[in-house]
Motif scaffolding. Structure first.
Motif, PDB file in Angstrom:
ATOM      1  N   THR A  46      -2.221 -14.608   6.465  1.00 20.52           N
ATOM      2  CA  THR A  46      -3.192 -14.543   7.508  1.00 20.52           C
ATOM      3  C   THR A  46      -4.515 -13.831   6.704  1.00 20.52           C
ATOM      4  OG1 THR A  46      -0.841 -13.540   8.331  1.00 20.52           O
ATOM      5  CG2 THR A  46      -2.591 -13.428   9.710  1.00 20.52           C
ATOM      6  N   ASN A  64      -1.983  -1.225  12.175  1.00 19.76           N
ATOM      7  CA  ASN A  64      -0.943  -1.463  12.008  1.00 19.76           C
ATOM      8  C   ASN A  64       0.143  -0.155  12.039  1.00 19.76           C
ATOM      9  OD1 ASN A  64      -0.535  -3.162  14.036  1.00 19.76           O
ATOM     10  ND2 ASN A  64      -1.137  -4.847  12.412  1.00 19.76           N
ATOM     11  N   ILE A  65      -0.468  -0.409  10.349  1.00 17.77           N
ATOM     12  CA  ILE A  65       0.292   1.075   9.969  1.00 17.77           C
ATOM     13  C   ILE A  65       0.370   2.450  10.025  1.00 17.77           C
ATOM     14  CG2 ILE A  65       0.007   1.683   7.579  1.00 17.77           C
ATOM     15  CD1 ILE A  65      -1.035  -0.447   5.956  1.00 17.77           C
ATOM     16  N   THR A 117      -2.101 -12.538   0.736  1.00 21.31           N
ATOM     17  CA  THR A 117      -1.879 -13.021   2.263  1.00 21.31           C
ATOM     18  C   THR A 117      -2.724 -14.213   2.576  1.00 21.31           C
ATOM     19  OG1 THR A 117      -2.836 -11.941   4.463  1.00 21.31           O
ATOM     20  CG2 THR A 117      -4.856 -11.935   2.890  1.00 21.31           C
ATOM     21  N   PHE A 146       4.515 -10.246   8.903  1.00 16.88           N
ATOM     22  CA  PHE A 146       4.101  -8.999   6.949  1.00 16.88           C
ATOM     23  C   PHE A 146       3.325  -9.428   6.671  1.00 16.88           C
ATOM     24  CE2 PHE A 146       4.018 -10.703   2.412  1.00 16.88           C
ATOM     25  CZ  PHE A 146       5.484  -9.455   2.305  1.00 16.88           C
ATOM     26  N   ASP A 147       2.213 -10.023   6.810  1.00 15.62           N
ATOM     27  CA  ASP A 147       1.289 -10.055   5.988  1.00 15.62           C
ATOM     28  C   ASP A 147       0.297  -8.730   6.780  1.00 15.62           C
ATOM     29  OD1 ASP A 147       0.696 -12.398   4.561  1.00 15.62           O
ATOM     30  OD2 ASP A 147       0.581 -13.761   5.444  1.00 15.62           O
ATOM     31  N   LEU A 148      -0.055  -8.610   7.867  1.00 15.68           N
ATOM     32  CA  LEU A 148      -0.279  -7.944   8.981  1.00 15.68           C
ATOM     33  C   LEU A 148       0.162  -6.104   9.156  1.00 15.68           C
ATOM     34  CD1 LEU A 148      -2.695  -9.725  11.249  1.00 15.68           C
ATOM     35  CD2 LEU A 148      -2.913  -9.188   9.378  1.00 15.68           C
ATOM     36  N   ASN A 149       1.088  -6.137   8.163  1.00 16.85           N
ATOM     37  CA  ASN A 149       1.860  -4.754   9.157  1.00 16.85           C
ATOM     38  C   ASN A 149       2.565  -4.570  10.021  1.00 16.85           C
ATOM     39  OD1 ASN A 149       0.031  -4.625   6.171  1.00 16.85           O
ATOM     40  ND2 ASN A 149       2.566  -3.345   5.419  1.00 16.85           N
ATOM     41  N   ARG A 190       4.101   6.509   6.815  1.00 14.89           N
ATOM     42  CA  ARG A 190       4.841   6.545   8.508  1.00 14.89           C
ATOM     43  C   ARG A 190       5.189   7.775   9.161  1.00 14.89           C
ATOM     44  NH1 ARG A 190       5.656  -0.269   9.010  1.00 14.89           N
ATOM     45  NH2 ARG A 190       3.776  -1.031   9.931  1.00 14.89           N
ATOM     46  N   GLN A 243       5.513 -14.865   9.188  1.00  9.81           N
ATOM     47  CA  GLN A 243       4.573 -15.044   8.266  1.00  9.81           C
ATOM     48  C   GLN A 243       3.254 -14.068   8.790  1.00  9.81           C
ATOM     49  OE1 GLN A 243       4.272 -15.768   5.088  1.00  9.81           O
ATOM     50  NE2 GLN A 243       2.993 -14.487   4.588  1.00  9.81           N
ATOM     51  N   MET A 244       2.593 -13.864  10.052  1.00 12.88           N
ATOM     52  CA  MET A 244       1.678 -12.599  10.292  1.00 12.88           C
ATOM     53  C   MET A 244       2.258 -11.568  10.686  1.00 12.88           C
ATOM     54  SD  MET A 244       0.111 -12.639  13.871  1.00 12.88           S
ATOM     55  CE  MET A 244       1.202 -12.868  15.243  1.00 12.88           C
ATOM     56  N   SER A 284      -7.132  -4.277  10.447  1.00 11.39           N
ATOM     57  CA  SER A 284      -6.250  -4.030  11.666  1.00 11.39           C
ATOM     58  C   SER A 284      -4.896  -4.027  10.909  1.00 11.39           C
ATOM     59  CB  SER A 284      -6.091  -6.270  11.604  1.00 11.39           C
ATOM     60  OG  SER A 284      -4.999  -6.257  11.682  1.00 11.39           O
ATOM     61  N   LYS A 285      -4.515  -4.168   9.192  1.00 13.60           N
ATOM     62  CA  LYS A 285      -3.440  -3.956   8.899  1.00 13.60           C
ATOM     63  C   LYS A 285      -3.401  -2.488   8.954  1.00 13.60           C
ATOM     64  CE  LYS A 285      -2.468  -5.985   4.440  1.00 13.60           C
ATOM     65  NZ  LYS A 285      -1.371  -6.173   4.252  1.00 13.60           N
TER      66      LYS A 285
END
Lengths: 293, 293
Positions: free
Chosen positions: B107, B139-140, B105, A164-167, B11, A161-162, B135-136
């Motif tokens: 998270t 990560n992206i 979300t 997925f949610d945080l990419n 990406r 889940q983490m 944070s997303k």
């Protein structure tokens, strides 16, 4: 195999191992050490799928609640290093608490819903500690794959889940539970068990196996019947004290209504147990995969 | 310059721009769009420091509270694309809400302590929304550098805390506040102001400048005196409604005692304001750097 204790060393060695080609993939196996064959199977799975295998060994204080076994959690560094090497690790990361937490963390990652039942209900704050440290390890190692045992099925669901949610750019690979020949699921905490408790603890895997058989053979059908059969089987042990016996969807971890027919669900169903034997709390589970995942 | 709307495209384009050499660095400028010269200065700073500049434009619903201006927040995509290109962006990432949040979300990333005062006190949950989306984006994009304006000084402190605690492999570059010639700090929300409110709002920068002068010239010394001078200057505007006037350490954001002598502190001191003019809440601040950072 190299053992390293600082983040800088670890990053340096990963770069070094990658140096011939940046296309090399990294597999991470996060553990709390006291490695057993369950961990070894994760390391072997990592070896098979990735070019570079990093095993982390860290007993993470922030995932233990007050009165839990952080201090007494078993540790054996030398044996762990041999086990990791034997299973195919390239790097073992053994940070101290000050390396991971130079100051007490002010940042926490919290996942809701999937953390509310099962172990999340019995161990408040536990999964915030898990997601926070796993996220740190992901940022330190930057793995392509991370390997987790289905023994901690809720942990797998929470981490997925983490991610997925945080990419988070990592693929979570859940690996099957490894058991002793007599059925006991491998756990570092099994060393806490007296001989008598260990023998009583076999009721966990037996209850899951018998309930699964009963479902597959159509002798029982509903979640309520499965819960009843699990509870009655576990209760055959006089020393077992049930923390929870649950039948939930996976990976959402929503409790199935008592009338819900398990084999007719649209998604996988998890039968999950937490039971105390003396002072030792053991967990076990059985995933019934209904969509051929 | 390319504008992309999906994570996969982004990406892919970053990989493409990096393809000649994996050593190329990526600078990220996260924005909510409606770009002004403050944003342009961030993009130029990113261009100077990194090989590839990514600007994200996303009005992040989860950092707005109920009754805040998520729906009415100003948007102008075409103008933004021109402004980003003019300042040197290589890629602009314009995700929709479903791209960033395909499901609500579960998270959240929460930073404690540094979020408790200032805007964190007035806008509960705001910084959880900020840290989660940043944070997303990290990560992206997986940037080497990320650029944030000091206009949102607390946001800089909160993000630096998150990066430190979670071992995120990105360097945060705080950039100075950009002001109109008359002193008004640039903000996308300035468009909400009537002509009269805009003229009244000059009291913010004036109060900060006059208080800083008074401190530097030794006419006042303590945090209490600074607060009093800020409040009395702001109160010269009949329409200004103070949300907070604070004198805190930076980046810890601990409130200074009234008797504390500002110029004798061991670390930087932030004078920070949030004041409403009509329906529009404006923030401004002045950082007094005492250690030559």
């Amino acid at each position: 195999m190299k053992a390293v204790r600082t983040i800088a060393e670890l990053r340096e060695h990963i770069q070094e191992l990658k140096s011939s080609s940046d296309k090399k993939t990294v597999g991470l196996v996060p553990t709390m050490g006291y490695l057993h064959q369950g961990h070894a199977s994760l390391i072997r799975a990592a070896k098979e799928k990735s070019d570079i295998v990093v095993v982390s060994i860290f007993v993470n204080p922030i995932q233990f609640g007050p009165g839990e076994d952080f201090e007494t959690y078993p540790r054996d560094e030398q044996r762990d290093l041999a086990a990791a090497e034997g299973a195919g690790a390239d790097l073992v990361f053994l940070p101290s608490v000050p390396v991971m937490y130079p100051k007490p963390t002010k940042t926490k990652i919290a996942v809701s819903d999937v953390t509310s039942g099962l172990c999340g209900a019995s161990r408040p704050g536990h999964f915030d500690g898990v997601t926070t440290v796993v996220s740190k390890l992901f940022n330190i190692v930057q793995p392509d794959y991370a390997f987790f045992g289905m023994k901690d099925a809720q942990q797998v669901a929470v981490i997925q889940q983490m991610v997925f949610d945080l990419n988070i750019n990592v693929q979570i690979i859940p690996c099957p539970i490894i058991r002793e020949e007599d059925g006991l699921a491998l756990s570092s905490r099994n060393v806490y068990l007296s001989q008598e408790e260990r023998s009583q603890a076999l009721v966990l895997s037996r209850s899951l196996r018998e309930t699964k058989d009963a479902l597959e053979q159509g002798r029982i059908r509903t979640a309520g019947q499965a819960r009843d059969l699990l509870v009655s089987t576990i209760s055959e042990s006089k020393v077992a004290v049930i923390d929870y016996v649950e039948v939930v969807s996976f990976p959402e971890l929503t409790s199935l209504e008592n009338e819900a027919r398990i084999m007719e669900q649209d998604e996988s169903v998890l039968m999950a147990l937490a039971v105390k034997f003396g002072k030792t709390r053991l967990i076990d589970n059985c995933l019934i995969q209904l969509k051929g995942e």
